[in-house]
Design a protein around this motif. Sequence first.
Motif, PDB file in Angstrom:
ATOM      1  N   SER A  48      -6.095   4.628   5.459  1.00  0.00           N
ATOM      2  CA  SER A  48      -6.274   5.480   4.278  1.00  0.00           C
ATOM      3  C   SER A  48      -7.492   5.088   3.449  1.00  0.00           C
ATOM      4  CB  SER A  48      -5.029   5.394   3.390  1.00  0.00           C
ATOM      5  OG  SER A  48      -4.934   4.118   2.794  1.00  0.00           O
TER       6      SER A  48
ATOM      7  N   HIS B  65      -6.018  -5.031   1.300  1.00  0.00           N
ATOM      8  CA  HIS B  65      -5.138  -5.182   2.463  1.00  0.00           C
ATOM      9  C   HIS B  65      -5.449  -6.486   3.190  1.00  0.00           C
ATOM     10  CE1 HIS B  65      -5.123  -0.755   2.021  1.00  0.00           C
ATOM     11  NE2 HIS B  65      -3.943  -0.785   2.611  1.00  0.00           N
TER      12      HIS B  65
ATOM     13  N   CYS C 138      -6.674  -0.520   6.796  1.00  0.00           N
ATOM     14  CA  CYS C 138      -5.805   0.611   6.460  1.00  0.00           C
ATOM     15  C   CYS C 138      -6.528   1.896   6.794  1.00  0.00           C
ATOM     16  CB  CYS C 138      -5.464   0.604   4.979  1.00  0.00           C
ATOM     17  SG  CYS C 138      -4.500   2.039   4.447  1.00  0.00           S
TER      18      CYS C 138
ATOM     19  N   CYS D  35       0.071   3.082   3.733  1.00  0.00           N
ATOM     20  CA  CYS D  35       0.451   2.515   5.034  1.00  0.00           C
ATOM     21  C   CYS D  35       1.587   1.501   4.908  1.00  0.00           C
ATOM     22  CB  CYS D  35      -0.763   1.873   5.707  1.00  0.00           C
ATOM     23  SG  CYS D  35      -1.362   0.383   4.879  1.00  0.00           S
TER      24      CYS D  35
ATOM     25  N   CYS E 154       0.844  -1.183   0.000  1.00  0.00           N
ATOM     26  CA  CYS E 154       0.000   0.000   0.000  1.00  0.00           C
ATOM     27  C   CYS E 154       0.886   1.242   0.000  1.00  0.00           C
ATOM     28  CB  CYS E 154      -0.878  -0.014   1.254  1.00  0.00           C
ATOM     29  SG  CYS E 154      -1.831   1.499   1.461  1.00  0.00           S
TER      30      CYS E 154
END
Length: 63
Positions: A62, A56, A60, A36, A33
């Motif tokens: 984000s 993920h 995350c 992160c 990512c």
Amino acid sequence: MPLIARNIRTKERVNVFRFKDPKQELKKEDLECPFCHQPFFIRGGVGTSVRAHFAHYTDCSSD
Ligand SMILES: [Zn+2]
């Protein structure tokens, strides 16, 4: 769903739309990512009803 990943080895941004079959063409070991820096894997794509995207293993902040 993230569509951009970062290639750990080349440091390049990877747009999932640039690949016809991302699961075959990309190595998930190379992907992380860009926000992160956690590892990514590829979901959906060829043979599924979902457009390919990155995912993920963990949450995350984000997303
Ligand atoms: Zn992330």
